[in-house]
Design a protein around this motif. Structure first.
Motif, short mmCIF file in Angstrom:
data_model
loop_
_atom_site.label_atom_id
_atom_site.label_comp_id
_atom_site.label_asym_id
_atom_site.label_seq_id
_atom_site.Cartn_x
_atom_site.Cartn_y
_atom_site.Cartn_z
N VAL A 1 -17.16 2.18 -0.05
CA VAL A 1 -17.93 0.96 0.14
C VAL A 1 -19.39 1.23 -0.26
O VAL A 1 -19.85 0.65 -1.25
N ASN A 2 -20.17 1.98 0.35
CA ASN A 2 -20.27 3.14 1.17
C ASN A 2 -20.07 2.68 2.61
O ASN A 2 -20.66 1.69 3.00
N PRO A 3 -19.32 3.40 3.42
CA PRO A 3 -18.83 4.77 3.44
C PRO A 3 -17.75 5.09 2.40
O PRO A 3 -17.23 4.19 1.75
N SER A 4 -17.42 6.40 2.30
CA SER A 4 -16.33 6.86 1.45
C SER A 4 -15.41 7.76 2.26
O SER A 4 -15.87 8.64 2.98
N LEU A 5 -14.09 7.53 2.12
CA LEU A 5 -13.13 8.34 2.86
C LEU A 5 -11.81 8.41 2.12
O LEU A 5 -11.50 7.55 1.29
N ASN A 6 -11.03 9.44 2.42
CA ASN A 6 -9.70 9.63 1.84
C ASN A 6 -8.63 9.41 2.90
O ASN A 6 -8.73 9.94 4.01
N ILE A 7 -7.61 8.63 2.55
CA ILE A 7 -6.39 8.53 3.36
C ILE A 7 -5.34 9.39 2.67
O ILE A 7 -4.89 9.08 1.56
N VAL A 8 -4.96 10.49 3.31
CA VAL A 8 -4.01 11.44 2.72
C VAL A 8 -2.63 11.17 3.30
O VAL A 8 -2.45 11.14 4.53
N MET A 9 -1.64 10.96 2.41
CA MET A 9 -0.31 10.55 2.86
C MET A 9 0.77 11.50 2.36
O MET A 9 0.62 12.13 1.31
N ASP A 10 1.88 11.54 3.11
CA ASP A 10 3.00 12.40 2.73
C ASP A 10 4.03 11.62 1.92
O ASP A 10 3.83 10.45 1.56
N THR A 11 5.16 12.26 1.64
CA THR A 11 6.18 11.65 0.79
C THR A 11 6.88 10.46 1.44
O THR A 11 7.52 9.66 0.76
N SER A 12 6.78 10.34 2.76
CA SER A 12 7.40 9.21 3.47
C SER A 12 6.37 8.13 3.80
O SER A 12 6.63 7.26 4.63
N ASP A 13 5.21 8.20 3.14
CA ASP A 13 4.14 7.22 3.31
C ASP A 13 3.56 7.21 4.73
O ASP A 13 3.03 6.20 5.19
N LYS A 14 3.63 8.34 5.40
CA LYS A 14 2.94 8.51 6.68
C LYS A 14 1.62 9.22 6.44
O LYS A 14 1.50 10.06 5.54
N VAL A 15 0.64 8.88 7.24
CA VAL A 15 -0.69 9.47 7.07
C VAL A 15 -0.72 10.89 7.62
O VAL A 15 -0.29 11.14 8.75
N ILE A 16 -1.19 11.81 6.79
CA ILE A 16 -1.39 13.19 7.24
C ILE A 16 -2.74 13.30 7.93
O ILE A 16 -2.85 13.86 9.01
N SER B 1 0.25 11.21 -1.85
CA SER B 1 -0.74 10.20 -2.27
C SER B 1 -2.06 10.44 -1.58
O SER B 1 -2.10 10.87 -0.42
N VAL B 2 -3.13 10.16 -2.31
CA VAL B 2 -4.47 10.14 -1.72
C VAL B 2 -5.10 8.80 -2.09
O VAL B 2 -5.22 8.47 -3.28
N ILE B 3 -5.45 8.02 -1.08
CA ILE B 3 -6.08 6.72 -1.29
C ILE B 3 -7.53 6.82 -0.83
O ILE B 3 -7.80 7.10 0.34
N THR B 4 -8.45 6.61 -1.76
CA THR B 4 -9.87 6.70 -1.45
C THR B 4 -10.45 5.29 -1.30
O THR B 4 -10.25 4.45 -2.17
N LEU B 5 -11.15 5.06 -0.20
CA LEU B 5 -11.87 3.81 0.02
C LEU B 5 -13.35 4.08 -0.10
O LEU B 5 -13.89 4.95 0.59
N VAL C 1 -6.32 5.18 -6.11
CA VAL C 1 -5.05 5.77 -5.69
C VAL C 1 -4.67 6.91 -6.62
O VAL C 1 -4.62 6.75 -7.84
N GLU C 2 -4.41 8.06 -6.02
CA GLU C 2 -3.93 9.21 -6.79
C GLU C 2 -2.50 9.51 -6.37
O GLU C 2 -2.21 9.83 -5.22
#
Length: 342
Positions: free
Chosen positions: A89-104, A83-87, A155-156
């Motif tokens: 506002v500005n600012p803009s950032l990606n939260i990159v997650m693995d298959t167990s929903d932990k942040v990479i 999963s990639v969750i983009t927030l 959310v991707e």
């Protein structure tokens, strides 16, 4: 400013909500940092009415942020991205997650995002801790307040049901975290997948693909709007334009209302247009106002009729100045009684 007892209580509440299994370690990390000087970025753009709370939040973030890196450590080498969750506002950032929903990792997409992330290391953290820390930092650094209260969550994820679940989870986390700042968040959520059109738009204007996708949807709903005019705007301003025009898309969900507190208001915009036109409000037979933008500047678009003349004005939403105007004789009078509101 909170005293130590109240601050510890706040840290405890946040930790119990976001990472109960880490509560002891977080409190120990805060205890170890007592007496240290905490350096924070200068609050941007305006004096923050919620600064005392934001300062307390900053201390919480220093404790939790430092503990994240110490406790979780690096992500698993070669972890698969689920999963990639983009927030945005500005600012803009990606939260990159693995298959167990932990942040990479958390990826900054612009300089403002680097300020938000600071030296916090989220590798291996859970989503709750990550979102709370990032939103808290946005509050501290003045990117979120009662004037700019809108956040876009994109959310991707290949699993539609999972993507929808993540949207709901992040939206609830943001609403709760911003609520601690004393105002309501406006959260827009959408599921996205990279397309050549959104990727090209993001590249052209230096924005996230999530924001590019939102802009494409808004433009599709109103052909008078262009990507060129919307790209420089914040998510809050894009939301104001869409809301004022009654635009919607079934794939975009919204909770809360975008704040217009930073602008002069519809009544003042109409007054400025009438004064410039030399028209009395009592002579106006029809008026309609919408938010729009001119070269990256938010304006009220005021259209009204008086007698047989049609007037179109763009009024600077911040200053009330006339940006541009046009008048034309329609040849006929608008029937009395057809006055419209906003």
């Amino acid at each position: 400013m909170m005293d130590n007892e109240k601050l510890v209580a706040r840290i405890r509440r946040l930790a119990e909500h976001t990472a109960p299994e880490q509560l002891t370690g977080i409190l120990e990390a805060c205890e170890a940092r007592k007496g240290n000087v905490i350096t924070m970025n200068e609050v941007k753009k305006k004096k923050n009415r919620f600064l005392p709370l934001a300062v307390a939040a900053a201390i919480v973030l220093v404790c939790i942020g430092g503990y994240i890196g110490l406790n979780y450590g690096a992500a698993e080498p070669g972890a698969a991205i689920a999963s990639v969750i983009t927030l945005d506002v500005n600012p803009s950032l990606n939260i990159v997650m693995d298959t167990s929903d932990k942040v990479i990792e958390v990826q900054p997409l612009n300089e403002d995002a680097r300020t938000v992330i600071g030296d916090m290391d989220f590798a291996g953290a859970n989503l709750d801790v990550t979102v709370n820390a990032l939103i808290g930092s946005m509050l501290v650094n003045g990117y979120l307040d009662d004037i700019r209260n809108s956040i876009l969550v994109s959310v991707e994820n290949g699993d539609a049901a999972k993507a929808e679940s993540l949207q709901a989870q992040v939206s609830a986390l943001i609403s709760s975290a911003v609520g601690d700042g004393g105002f309501e968040a406006s959260v827009l959520t959408q599921t996205v997948s990279s397309t050549s059109e959104s990727a090209a738009l993001a590249e052209q204007y230096g924005i996230s693909e999530g924001k590019a996708e939102l802009i494409l949807k808004v433009c599709a709903a109103d052909a008078t709007l262009t990507a060129e005019s919307l790209a420089p705007l914040s998510v809050n301003d894009i939301s104001l334009i869409a809301s004022s025009r009654g635009l919607s898309d079934s794939t975009v969900n919204q909770t809360g209302t975008a704040s217009a507190k930073g602008y002069i208001g519809v009544d003042d915009a109409k007054t400025a247009a009438y004064a410039h036109a030399g028209v009395s409000a009592s002579d106006v037979l029809y008026v309609e106002t919408d938010f729009d933008s001119e070269h990256g500047v938010m304006v009220y678009e005021v259209e009204f009729y008086a007698g047989s003349v049609e007037y179109e004005y763009d009024i600077n939403a911040l200053t009330g100045e006339v940006v541009k105007y046009e008048q034309k004789n329609t040849g006929t009078s608008i029937p009395s009684g057809s006055v419209s509101g906003d």
